[in-house]
Design a protein around this motif. Structure first.
Motif, PDB file in Angstrom:
ATOM      1  N   ASN A  54       7.073  -2.607   3.675  1.00  0.00           N
ATOM      2  CA  ASN A  54       6.718  -4.123   3.360  1.00  0.00           C
ATOM      3  C   ASN A  54       5.808  -4.733   4.682  1.00  0.00           C
ATOM      4  O   ASN A  54       6.248  -5.253   4.714  1.00  0.00           O
ATOM      5  N   GLU A  55       5.237  -3.549   5.596  1.00  0.00           N
ATOM      6  CA  GLU A  55       4.514  -4.199   6.374  1.00  0.00           C
ATOM      7  C   GLU A  55       2.554  -4.406   5.742  1.00  0.00           C
ATOM      8  O   GLU A  55       2.508  -5.070   6.460  1.00  0.00           O
ATOM      9  N   VAL A  56       2.832  -3.100   5.499  1.00  0.00           N
ATOM     10  CA  VAL A  56       1.409  -3.298   5.080  1.00  0.00           C
ATOM     11  C   VAL A  56       0.399  -3.763   2.957  1.00  0.00           C
ATOM     12  O   VAL A  56       1.342  -2.575   2.668  1.00  0.00           O
ATOM     13  N   PHE A  57      -0.225  -4.027   3.390  1.00  0.00           N
ATOM     14  CA  PHE A  57       0.015  -5.037   1.872  1.00  0.00           C
ATOM     15  C   PHE A  57      -1.748  -5.067   1.011  1.00  0.00           C
ATOM     16  O   PHE A  57      -2.852  -4.876   2.477  1.00  0.00           O
ATOM     17  N   HIS A  58      -2.242  -5.133   0.528  1.00  0.00           N
ATOM     18  CA  HIS A  58      -3.462  -5.164  -0.243  1.00  0.00           C
ATOM     19  C   HIS A  58      -3.355  -6.181  -1.570  1.00  0.00           C
ATOM     20  O   HIS A  58      -2.701  -6.318  -1.925  1.00  0.00           O
ATOM     21  N   ALA A  59      -4.903  -7.158  -0.608  1.00  0.00           N
ATOM     22  CA  ALA A  59      -4.442  -9.096  -1.166  1.00  0.00           C
ATOM     23  C   ALA A  59      -5.720  -8.596  -2.573  1.00  0.00           C
ATOM     24  O   ALA A  59      -6.413  -8.101  -2.343  1.00  0.00           O
ATOM     25  N   ASP A  60      -5.085  -8.514  -3.787  1.00  0.00           N
ATOM     26  CA  ASP A  60      -5.770  -8.812  -4.685  1.00  0.00           C
ATOM     27  C   ASP A  60      -6.567 -10.005  -5.345  1.00  0.00           C
ATOM     28  O   ASP A  60      -4.827 -11.103  -4.708  1.00  0.00           O
ATOM     29  N   ASP A  61      -7.819 -10.392  -5.600  1.00  0.00           N
ATOM     30  CA  ASP A  61      -7.967 -11.926  -5.464  1.00  0.00           C
ATOM     31  C   ASP A  61      -7.830 -12.070  -7.262  1.00  0.00           C
ATOM     32  O   ASP A  61      -7.765 -13.233  -7.938  1.00  0.00           O
ATOM     33  N   VAL A 111       1.063  -1.673   0.084  1.00  0.00           N
ATOM     34  CA  VAL A 111      -0.003   0.017  -0.081  1.00  0.00           C
ATOM     35  C   VAL A 111       0.988   1.562   0.023  1.00  0.00           C
ATOM     36  O   VAL A 111       1.657   1.413   0.664  1.00  0.00           O
ATOM     37  N   ASP A 112       0.427   1.829  -0.485  1.00  0.00           N
ATOM     38  CA  ASP A 112       1.551   3.152  -1.619  1.00  0.00           C
ATOM     39  C   ASP A 112       0.828   4.773   0.358  1.00  0.00           C
ATOM     40  O   ASP A 112      -0.352   4.852   0.618  1.00  0.00           O
ATOM     41  N   PHE A 113       1.735   4.371   0.880  1.00  0.00           N
ATOM     42  CA  PHE A 113       1.406   5.439   2.349  1.00  0.00           C
ATOM     43  C   PHE A 113       2.303   6.425   2.408  1.00  0.00           C
ATOM     44  O   PHE A 113       2.000   7.369   2.996  1.00  0.00           O
TER      45      PHE A 113
END
Length: 299
Positions: free
Chosen positions: A263-270, A252-254
């Protein structure tokens, strides 16, 4: 121009059955999804609608139920072999049979710190599968699993890939690698006393260890190492096929929040997702025959 009937078979798909063993106060449960298909001289049924040699699919369903009583369906390979032999050996027109099985796991509910004798909760990391093909001159057994979701949070790279005018993906030396793995392996010369549960558990553990420990530069590389390790460890395995959809995790772009994201918060794309397929084959192994017939989505 002449038109002829091509290869054909018929059967009963996805017979759901649950077998409870009640030989003692402590019950055991086996939960299966069973599909069968028969091969034989069915030309008249297709060409003329003549059903006199056709065993109804409803009968195949009932046979799956009855054989779950006659043969304890654990391991599922023994049950599948027995059911296939019933169709071929006991039903005169049948020349070949295929039985595909999915197994869903349950674990015991704990009451006062102890596993309860007859209460269960659905569990399991994956769906275990087996496919048995019985022909006139050969028997094929394919073990495997599907829907095994596995993730490593580091130890995976993706860089130095081909770039053209439409490429937007950025190279990385540290990414999440995750997939929902399907794996099927074909055994040859499997003896009647084969420890099917032991082979299954060992192959799965070996492949997961490879996934975990390999410093991976591509999911393709990881699949090859997993498949090769299984064949090296188990000589009866002639080949293994693996299907691995990427379960993408994007950082995620913070920058908008004036916060670091290391490298701590991600969005999961299915979807959409990369779909990687691979196989490892033992040189000189017996041919597959009809072992893979019926599988979709496998290389």
């Amino acid at each position: 121009m002449s038109i002829v009937l091509g290869p054909h078979q018929y059967g009963k798909a996805e017979t759901r059955l649950v077998r409870i063993v009640r030989d003692s106060p402590r019950h055991e449960i086996t939960d299966l999804n069973v599909s069968s298909a028969l091969r034989g001289p069915w030309e008249e049924a297709y060409l003329d609608g003549d059903q006199r040699r056709v065993l109804p699919t409803d009968t195949q369903k009932n046979s799956a139920y009855v054989w779950a009583k006659k043969v304890a369906p654990d391991p599922i390979e023994v049950y599948g072999l027995a059911l296939a032999h019933h169709f071929v050996d006991d039903v005169e027109p049948v020349e070949g049979a295929r039985v595909e099985i999915e197994r869903y796991d349950w674990t015991r509910v704990e009451v006062d710190g102890r596993p309860h004798d007859h209460t269960f909760v659905r569990t399991g990391q994956e769906v275990r599968t087996a496919a048995i093909t019985l022909e006139a001159d050969a028997t094929h057994v394919v073990q495997g699993f599907k829907d095994l979701v596995v993730l490593k949070s580091t130890g995976s790279h993706f860089k130095d890939f081909l770039v053209d005018e439409y490429t937007t993906l950025q190279p990385t030396d540290d990414r999440i690698m995750a997939t929902s793995l399907t794996a099927q392996w074909r055994l040859t010369d499997a003896a009647a006393d084969t420890d099917w549960n032991g082979v299954y558990a060992a192959v799965k553990a070996l492949m997961l260890a490879e996934f975990a420990t390999l410093d991976s530069f591509a999911l393709q590389q990881t699949l090859w190492h997993m498949g090769r390790a299984a064949l090296e460890a188990f000589p009866p395995i002639a080949e293994i096929r693996l299907v691995a959809p990427n379960k993408h995790h994007f950082l995620v772009d913070f920058s908008r929040f004036d916060e670091p994201n290391e490298n701590e918060v991600f969005h999961a794309d299915d979807r959409p997702y990369g779909l990687i397929q691979a196989s490892a084959v033992r040189e000189g192994a017996a041919p597959a025959g009809e072992a893979w017939h019926g599988y979709t989505g496998l290389v």
